[in-house]
Design a protein around this motif. Structure first.
Motif, PDB file in Angstrom:
ATOM      1  N   GLN A 191     -17.196 -25.726 -21.850  1.00  0.00           N
ATOM      2  CA  GLN A 191     -16.374 -26.315 -20.786  1.00  0.00           C
ATOM      3  C   GLN A 191     -15.801 -25.216 -19.890  1.00  0.00           C
ATOM      4  N   TYR A 192     -15.468 -24.057 -20.491  1.00  0.00           N
ATOM      5  CA  TYR A 192     -14.929 -22.929 -19.736  1.00  0.00           C
ATOM      6  C   TYR A 192     -15.907 -21.764 -19.828  1.00  0.00           C
ATOM      7  N   GLN A 193     -16.329 -21.282 -18.672  1.00  0.00           N
ATOM      8  CA  GLN A 193     -17.251 -20.161 -18.604  1.00  0.00           C
ATOM      9  C   GLN A 193     -16.705 -19.118 -17.635  1.00  0.00           C
ATOM     10  N   ILE A 194     -16.881 -17.861 -17.989  1.00  0.00           N
ATOM     11  CA  ILE A 194     -16.449 -16.775 -17.119  1.00  0.00           C
ATOM     12  C   ILE A 194     -17.568 -16.516 -16.120  1.00  0.00           C
ATOM     13  N   ARG A 195     -17.240 -16.655 -14.852  1.00  0.00           N
ATOM     14  CA  ARG A 195     -18.229 -16.485 -13.783  1.00  0.00           C
ATOM     15  C   ARG A 195     -18.263 -15.057 -13.252  1.00  0.00           C
ATOM     16  N   SER A 196     -17.088 -14.392 -13.188  1.00  0.00           N
ATOM     17  CA  SER A 196     -17.061 -13.012 -12.716  1.00  0.00           C
ATOM     18  C   SER A 196     -15.755 -12.348 -13.131  1.00  0.00           C
ATOM     19  N   PHE A 197     -15.768 -11.016 -13.100  1.00  0.00           N
ATOM     20  CA  PHE A 197     -14.583 -10.228 -13.402  1.00  0.00           C
ATOM     21  C   PHE A 197     -14.555  -9.036 -12.465  1.00  0.00           C
ATOM     22  N   LYS A 198     -13.381  -8.746 -11.960  1.00  0.00           N
ATOM     23  CA  LYS A 198     -13.133  -7.508 -11.243  1.00  0.00           C
ATOM     24  C   LYS A 198     -11.711  -7.093 -11.595  1.00  0.00           C
ATOM     25  N   PRO A 199     -11.370  -5.824 -11.479  1.00  0.00           N
ATOM     26  CA  PRO A 199     -10.009  -5.419 -11.837  1.00  0.00           C
ATOM     27  C   PRO A 199      -8.971  -6.272 -11.111  1.00  0.00           C
ATOM     28  N   GLY A 200      -8.112  -6.889 -11.901  1.00  0.00           N
ATOM     29  CA  GLY A 200      -7.047  -7.709 -11.343  1.00  0.00           C
ATOM     30  C   GLY A 200      -7.366  -9.181 -11.194  1.00  0.00           C
ATOM     31  N   ALA A 201      -8.611  -9.583 -11.437  1.00  0.00           N
ATOM     32  CA  ALA A 201      -8.967 -10.999 -11.274  1.00  0.00           C
ATOM     33  C   ALA A 201     -10.182 -11.359 -12.131  1.00  0.00           C
ATOM     34  N   ILE A 202     -10.145 -12.577 -12.643  1.00  0.00           N
ATOM     35  CA  ILE A 202     -11.261 -13.122 -13.405  1.00  0.00           C
ATOM     36  C   ILE A 202     -11.518 -14.528 -12.869  1.00  0.00           C
ATOM     37  N   GLN A 203     -12.767 -14.890 -12.774  1.00  0.00           N
ATOM     38  CA  GLN A 203     -13.095 -16.239 -12.322  1.00  0.00           C
ATOM     39  C   GLN A 203     -13.583 -17.039 -13.526  1.00  0.00           C
ATOM     40  N   VAL A 204     -12.849 -18.101 -13.838  1.00  0.00           N
ATOM     41  CA  VAL A 204     -13.217 -19.033 -14.892  1.00  0.00           C
ATOM     42  C   VAL A 204     -13.613 -20.328 -14.210  1.00  0.00           C
ATOM     43  N   ASN A 205     -14.853 -20.726 -14.405  1.00  0.00           N
ATOM     44  CA  ASN A 205     -15.428 -21.838 -13.655  1.00  0.00           C
ATOM     45  C   ASN A 205     -15.247 -21.537 -12.170  1.00  0.00           C
ATOM     46  N   GLU A 206     -14.537 -22.368 -11.450  1.00  0.00           N
ATOM     47  CA  GLU A 206     -14.357 -22.133 -10.015  1.00  0.00           C
ATOM     48  C   GLU A 206     -12.970 -21.601  -9.670  1.00  0.00           C
TER      49      GLU A 206
ATOM     50  N   ALA B  54     -13.280  -3.076 -23.595  1.00  0.00           N
ATOM     51  CA  ALA B  54     -12.782  -3.232 -22.230  1.00  0.00           C
ATOM     52  C   ALA B  54     -12.996  -4.683 -21.795  1.00  0.00           C
ATOM     53  N   THR B  55     -12.146  -5.173 -20.922  1.00  0.00           N
ATOM     54  CA  THR B  55     -12.228  -6.571 -20.492  1.00  0.00           C
ATOM     55  C   THR B  55     -13.574  -6.936 -19.867  1.00  0.00           C
ATOM     56  N   PRO B  56     -14.181  -6.107 -19.017  1.00  0.00           N
ATOM     57  CA  PRO B  56     -15.503  -6.493 -18.495  1.00  0.00           C
ATOM     58  C   PRO B  56     -16.540  -6.708 -19.601  1.00  0.00           C
ATOM     59  N   ALA B  57     -16.533  -5.857 -20.610  1.00  0.00           N
ATOM     60  CA  ALA B  57     -17.456  -6.020 -21.735  1.00  0.00           C
ATOM     61  C   ALA B  57     -17.116  -7.272 -22.540  1.00  0.00           C
ATOM     62  N   ALA B  58     -15.827  -7.547 -22.709  1.00  0.00           N
ATOM     63  CA  ALA B  58     -15.412  -8.751 -23.439  1.00  0.00           C
ATOM     64  C   ALA B  58     -15.863 -10.010 -22.707  1.00  0.00           C
ATOM     65  N   CYS B  59     -15.805  -9.990 -21.372  1.00  0.00           N
ATOM     66  CA  CYS B  59     -16.267 -11.144 -20.584  1.00  0.00           C
ATOM     67  C   CYS B  59     -17.762 -11.378 -20.802  1.00  0.00           C
ATOM     68  N   ARG B  60     -18.553 -10.316 -20.727  1.00  0.00           N
ATOM     69  CA  ARG B  60     -20.004 -10.451 -20.932  1.00  0.00           C
ATOM     70  C   ARG B  60     -20.316 -10.938 -22.338  1.00  0.00           C
ATOM     71  N   THR B  61     -19.619 -10.381 -23.328  1.00  0.00           N
ATOM     72  CA  THR B  61     -19.856 -10.769 -24.717  1.00  0.00           C
ATOM     73  C   THR B  61     -19.444 -12.209 -24.954  1.00  0.00           C
ATOM     74  N   PHE B  62     -18.320 -12.625 -24.373  1.00  0.00           N
ATOM     75  CA  PHE B  62     -17.872 -14.011 -24.485  1.00  0.00           C
ATOM     76  C   PHE B  62     -18.956 -14.959 -23.983  1.00  0.00           C
ATOM     77  N   ASN B  63     -19.494 -14.677 -22.796  1.00  0.00           N
ATOM     78  CA  ASN B  63     -20.530 -15.550 -22.239  1.00  0.00           C
ATOM     79  C   ASN B  63     -21.764 -15.592 -23.124  1.00  0.00           C
ATOM     80  N   ALA B  64     -22.165 -14.451 -23.656  1.00  0.00           N
ATOM     81  CA  ALA B  64     -23.345 -14.414 -24.525  1.00  0.00           C
ATOM     82  C   ALA B  64     -23.122 -15.226 -25.791  1.00  0.00           C
ATOM     83  N   LEU B  65     -21.946 -15.091 -26.397  1.00  0.00           N
ATOM     84  CA  LEU B  65     -21.663 -15.846 -27.623  1.00  0.00           C
ATOM     85  C   LEU B  65     -21.505 -17.335 -27.340  1.00  0.00           C
ATOM     86  N   CYS B  66     -20.944 -17.688 -26.192  1.00  0.00           N
ATOM     87  CA  CYS B  66     -20.862 -19.105 -25.811  1.00  0.00           C
ATOM     88  C   CYS B  66     -22.257 -19.696 -25.659  1.00  0.00           C
TER      89      CYS B  66
END
Length: 124
Positions: A12-27, A99-111
């Protein structure tokens, strides 16, 4: 020849992108720390920096019952003391710190593998 499979991520929740200071979850763009699972989003999670991270700030994770917790420490990987996440390990929850960017990628892969994963992400 490589074969391609259709991405059938049902989270239901997917990380679409990450940049320092902001993360996009869905839209939605989020600018403060969060906890995310495939089915839940905990916005405005305290702490906002690694120096504010305590064992108590991770207590909510046990209620989510993940098999694995990814802790994103911001733009760079930082080591954490075992006291911060020791109680989660004692409850059988695997913990990975990165690091948060790596955690975002890993989260998506595990999801995408339909794993019971949670990520505690410091966005700073």
């Amino acid at each position: 020849m490589a074969t391609l499979d259709l991405d059938d991520n049902q989270a239901q929740y997917q990380i679409r992108s990450f940049k320092p200071g902001a993360i996009q979850v869905n839209e939605k763009t989020i600018t403060s720390s969060i906890i995310i699972t495939p089915d839940e989003l905990v916005p405005d999670w305290q702490p906002q920096t690694v120096s504010e991270l305590t064992a108590a700030s991770l207590n909510v994770i046990a209620e989510l019952k993940p098999d694995i917790l990814l802790i994103g420490t911001g733009p760079t990987h930082m080591l954490l003391s075992i006291e911060i996440y020791g109680s989660l390990i004692n409850q059988g929850i695997g913990v990975e710190v990165m690091a948060t960017p790596a955690a975002c990628r890993t989260f998506n892969a595990l999801c995408a593998e339909n794993r019971r994963v949670a990520a505690a992400l410091i966005i700073s």
